[in-house]
Design a protein around this motif. Structure first.
Motif, PDB file in Angstrom:
ATOM      1  N   GLU A   1      11.444   6.132  -7.562  1.00 16.94           N
ATOM      2  CA  GLU A   1      11.761   7.579  -7.096  1.00 16.94           C
ATOM      3  C   GLU A   1      11.707   7.570  -5.585  1.00 16.94           C
ATOM      4  N   ASN A   2      10.644   6.716  -5.105  1.00 11.28           N
ATOM      5  CA  ASN A   2      10.747   6.694  -3.619  1.00 11.28           C
ATOM      6  C   ASN A   2      11.864   6.232  -2.792  1.00 11.28           C
TER       7      ASN A   2
ATOM      8  N   PHE B   1      18.582   7.132  -0.450  1.00  9.74           N
ATOM      9  CA  PHE B   1      20.007   7.198  -0.593  1.00  9.74           C
ATOM     10  C   PHE B   1      20.646   8.240  -0.209  1.00  9.74           C
ATOM     11  N   LEU B   2      21.813   7.858   0.577  1.00 12.10           N
ATOM     12  CA  LEU B   2      22.763   8.882   1.090  1.00 12.10           C
ATOM     13  C   LEU B   2      24.189   8.602   0.727  1.00 12.10           C
TER      14      LEU B   2
ATOM     15  N   PRO C   1       8.670  -4.303  -1.809  1.00 16.54           N
ATOM     16  CA  PRO C   1       8.576  -2.802  -1.637  1.00 16.54           C
ATOM     17  C   PRO C   1       8.574  -2.092  -0.332  1.00 16.54           C
ATOM     18  N   GLU C   2       9.079  -1.050  -0.320  1.00 14.53           N
ATOM     19  CA  GLU C   2       8.979  -0.340   1.205  1.00 14.53           C
ATOM     20  C   GLU C   2       9.957  -1.321   2.269  1.00 14.53           C
ATOM     21  N   THR C   3      10.910  -2.017   1.639  1.00 13.67           N
ATOM     22  CA  THR C   3      11.601  -2.614   2.666  1.00 13.67           C
ATOM     23  C   THR C   3      13.043  -2.091   3.275  1.00 13.67           C
ATOM     24  N   LEU C   4      13.340  -1.147   2.139  1.00 12.03           N
ATOM     25  CA  LEU C   4      14.646  -0.674   2.555  1.00 12.03           C
ATOM     26  C   LEU C   4      14.273   0.897   3.084  1.00 12.03           C
TER      27      LEU C   4
ATOM     28  N   LEU D   1       0.735  -1.117  -0.142  1.00 13.98           N
ATOM     29  CA  LEU D   1      -0.014  -0.072   0.070  1.00 13.98           C
ATOM     30  C   LEU D   1       0.842   1.311   0.029  1.00 13.98           C
ATOM     31  N   ARG D   2       1.882   1.191   1.069  1.00 11.66           N
ATOM     32  CA  ARG D   2       2.848   2.498   0.810  1.00 11.66           C
ATOM     33  C   ARG D   2       3.609   2.719  -0.584  1.00 11.66           C
ATOM     34  N   ALA D   3       3.909   1.415  -0.963  1.00  8.50           N
ATOM     35  CA  ALA D   3       4.576   1.580  -2.556  1.00  8.50           C
ATOM     36  C   ALA D   3       3.690   2.166  -3.242  1.00  8.50           C
TER      37      ALA D   3
END
Length: 704
Positions: free
Chosen positions: A438-439, A444-445, A410-413, A268-270
């Motif tokens: 894109e999300n 990324f840093l 998705p949304e695991t990182l 859902l967040r993805a």
């Protein structure tokens, strides 16, 4: 478009009677909700026994909208009709609300229920369901819809706060308990010779500690608001609604084998909580997991020794947020050597096992730290990165791995720390970044040189005592040093191709495409009566009809290149090739040449179906999946626009199923000879029930 909302179960740790005393204080108006101006009781009816009271109110609400909307509508207030049904014996309150204003243009329907908690009779549950359908609103339907949903979401949050406010008010007045309702005593004449009555059972009150703990599980397998906050995090009311609705859909189509709530929430967040998009992505991922046996990967896959020796990555404690920390020394890894020694598929399985382990560690850290942790942090050290890492087959393998991970994890990182990026890194980033969501890129840093050692570097995200020694810390990091993979371990292209085919084609599932007028059929020859035909299939695309036929005469033999045969003991399973050749000949007549022995099933896209059939007679059995289209409207002889568009669309599309079939001999079958309806299941692979008919969830009617 109809907007829907469904709340989680909100639990008040107070008896129902006390909650009702707080609830009635909201009327006729409530200063805590400024837009709720006033209300009047239209009617109030009581049942003869005093159990039920039905109260109807007309509520006046200020139109909290821009001045333009108010001027167009020509009013400042909105009116709603509320019907409350209180059942004192069952200790429940049913609330139904509809709009009176603009009822011809807008339809608002809300249902709320206060009930006793099924596991603790001194607690009260609250649930809320609502729908909004704006048919027309002066050409501003979309704007009015967004405004209404925004206002509704803000008012939802206030509901529990209002009840808790009046509970505190009652407590200040000395009201901490209210006796339960009891039927009125009989008249004196009836009590002259009362029958002997046994003493009512005494229920011991739960210990004090038990009253302060949340329920062990949401009532009736529903999501509890406290559970969401504890294990999933803070969600807005509309986000909670999306999660609950998607979860309900999974329960309907996949029964009890559904993904964990944390996993559903990631999808859902993805997709920014777009229910349709998240459902499509999740269905594709569930099919992928099932086909490639990902659920059993951690237990069944043994890492090759080359990975143990030369794969420079591993888990290392956690970051400051409690997220599991994975460290990858990519610059020290011989990616070309690993690809040449193992192939793309083994490296992909290695990455999948890392992700599966990450999901497990997130659940463990959620329990340890007492707050929801749904993702992990990855630290990538690029010291030593050079042009050798830009070897084209290696980059291709990396891009494929990224594609698979993006689609299924998705949304695991949570955060990616890239350290000591060399001058060649921009080249690699240019190749890889277009394939990353894109999300995900926002997480990324990137630090060049020794920038990570200063302010804003590693110490902002990782405790100093667990920074690895090779990055200037004091913590010993047990990650292989890597190095060059010996050429003696390299494998030829033919060996790698054979290994890759074995890894991903060694699956119990097969795929088939189905077109209108071209069903997919499987021939099963049964030589022994009382054998059991089992099936498990997922509908990946479109809607299909599933049929099982029996024939005493064998279909005409197909050409060898167009069929695949698998012999299982005394039985044989034959499937046509990609051409979807017809096993049931056109000259055959149903009821004469062959008969239907299994009730036909209509299976929707996304559904997973398991079933079995106990055979009575030997002979030829045909499993058939055919294209299914909804019947056209029969009220009119003219075709509808929707039907025409659907027919045009279908002509360029196809249905797709992923299936597995197995025949169990009568000596292996220990189940009942009675029939059951086929059941829908899902998420994990075909379980041990597939090979143990005693655990099979379904069977069909006995063939005749």
């Amino acid at each position: 478009m109809v907007q829907q909302y469904q709340s989680p179960v909100r639990v008040y740790k107070h008896p129902f009677e006390l909650i009702m005393a707080a609830y009635v204080r909201r009327f006729p108006h409530c200063h805590l909700v400024p837009v709720f101006v006033d209300s009047e009781v239209i009617s109030e009816r009581h049942s003869e026994d005093g159990v039920t009271t039905v109260t109807e109110r007309r509520c006046k609400v200020e139109a909290d909208a821009p001045r333009l909307f108010k001027r167009m509508a020509g009013l400042d207030y909105l009116y709603f009709l509320q019907k409350n049904t209180l059942n004192r014996l069952e200790r429940s309150l049913h609330i139904e609300v509809t709009n009176e204003t603009f009822s011809s243009r807008v339809m608002v329907h809300e249902i709320c229920n206060y009930t006793v908690h099924p596991e603790n009779e001194d607690w009260t549950c609250f649930e809320q369901i609502a729908s909004l359908d704006i048919k027309s609103f002066f050409g501003f339907e979309n704007a009015a819809e967004k405004l209404a949903m925004k206002q509704y979401a803000s008012n939802i949050k206030k509901g529990k706060e209002i009840i808790e406010y009046f509970l505190r008010e009652l407590e200040e007045e000395g009201v901490t308990s209210i006796p339960r309702w009891a039927p009125p005593a009989p008249p004196p004449a009836a009590r002259l010779h009362p029958p002997p009555v046994s003493a009512p059972p005494v229920h011991a009150a739960p210990p004090r500690d038990a009253q302060t703990d949340p329920p062990a599980a949401p009532p009736d397998d529903k999501l509890d608001a406290d559970y969401i906050r504890r294990y999933l995090g803070d969600l807005t009311p509309l986000q909670e609604s999306c999660l609950i609705r998607l979860r309900l859909w999974l329960q309907e189509t996949h029964k009890d084998k559904i993904p964990k709530d944390q996993h559903v929430l990631r999808f859902l967040r993805a997709r920014d909580f777009s229910l349709e998009k998240a459902r499509e992505l999740l269905c594709q991922s569930l099919t992928w997991r099932k086909q490639h046996q990902v659920d059993f990967l951690l237990d069944s896959w043994e890492r090759p020794q080359v990975l143990h020796d030369y794969y420079t990555g591993g888990w290392h404690h956690h970051d400051k947020d409690g997220r599991p920390l994975y460290i990858l020394r990519l610059g020290h890894m011989d990616t070309k050597g690993l690809v040449r020694a193992l192939g793309e598929e083994s490296l992909l399985r290695q990455v999948l096992s890392i992700n599966e382990e990450g999901l497990r560690r997130c659940e463990e850290n959620t329990r340890v730290f007492g707050r929801p942790i749904s993702c992990w942090t990855c630290l990538v050290d690029l010291e030593g990165l050079n042009m050798r890492h830009l070897w084209r087959p290696g980059v291709r393998a990396l891009l494929r791995i990224i594609e698979v991970v993006e689609a299924n994890y998705p949304e695991t990182l949570g955060r990616l720390l890239i350290l000591r990026a060399p001058r060649v890194f921009p080249v690699l980033w240019t190749l890889v970044s277009p394939f990353i969501d894109e999300n995900t890129r926002r997480k990324f840093l990137i630090y060049a040189g020794n920038d990570y050692q200063g302010p804003g570097g590693l110490v902002d995200y990782i405790d100093m005592e667990i920074i690895p020694d090779f990055l200037g810390g004091d913590c010993l990091c047990e990650i292989p040093e890597g190095g060059m993979v010996p050429r003696s371990l390299y494998r030829t292209a033919e060996e790698l191709e054979s290994e890759e085919l074995r890894l991903w084609n060694d699956t119990i599932y097969k795929s088939a495409s189905i077109f209108k007028g071209a069903p997919h059929e499987i021939l099963i020859e049964i030589s022994e009566a009382s054998s059991v035909i089992t099936w498990d299939f997922d509908v990946c695309k479109g809607d299909v009809g599933f049929h099982l036929y029996h024939s005493r005469r064998a279909p005409a033999p197909l050409a060898v290149p167009r069929r695949e045969a698998l012999t299982l003991g005394a039985h044989a399973i034959t499937s046509p090739g990609a051409n979807n050749a017809q096993l049931i000949e056109r000259s055959w007549v149903l009821g004469r040449d062959y008969s239907m022995v299994q009730t036909a099933l209509t299976c929707k896209e996304g559904e997973s179906v398991q079933g079995s059939h106990v055979t009575r007679w030997p002979g030829s059995y045909i499993l058939q999946w055919r294209f299914h289209s909804a019947p056209a409207c029969s009220a009119s002889s003219l075709p509808r626009v929707d039907d025409v568009l659907a027919s045009l669309q279908v002509s360029s599309h196809k249905c797709k199923v992923m299936f597995y079939t197995e025949v169990l001999g009568s000596h292996d079958f220990r189940g009942s000879m009675t029939s059951l309806e086929s059941s829908h299941s899902g998420f994990s692979l075909l379980s041990a029930a597939t090979t143990s008919s005693g655990q099979s969830q379904s069977s069909s009617t006995i063939s005749r």
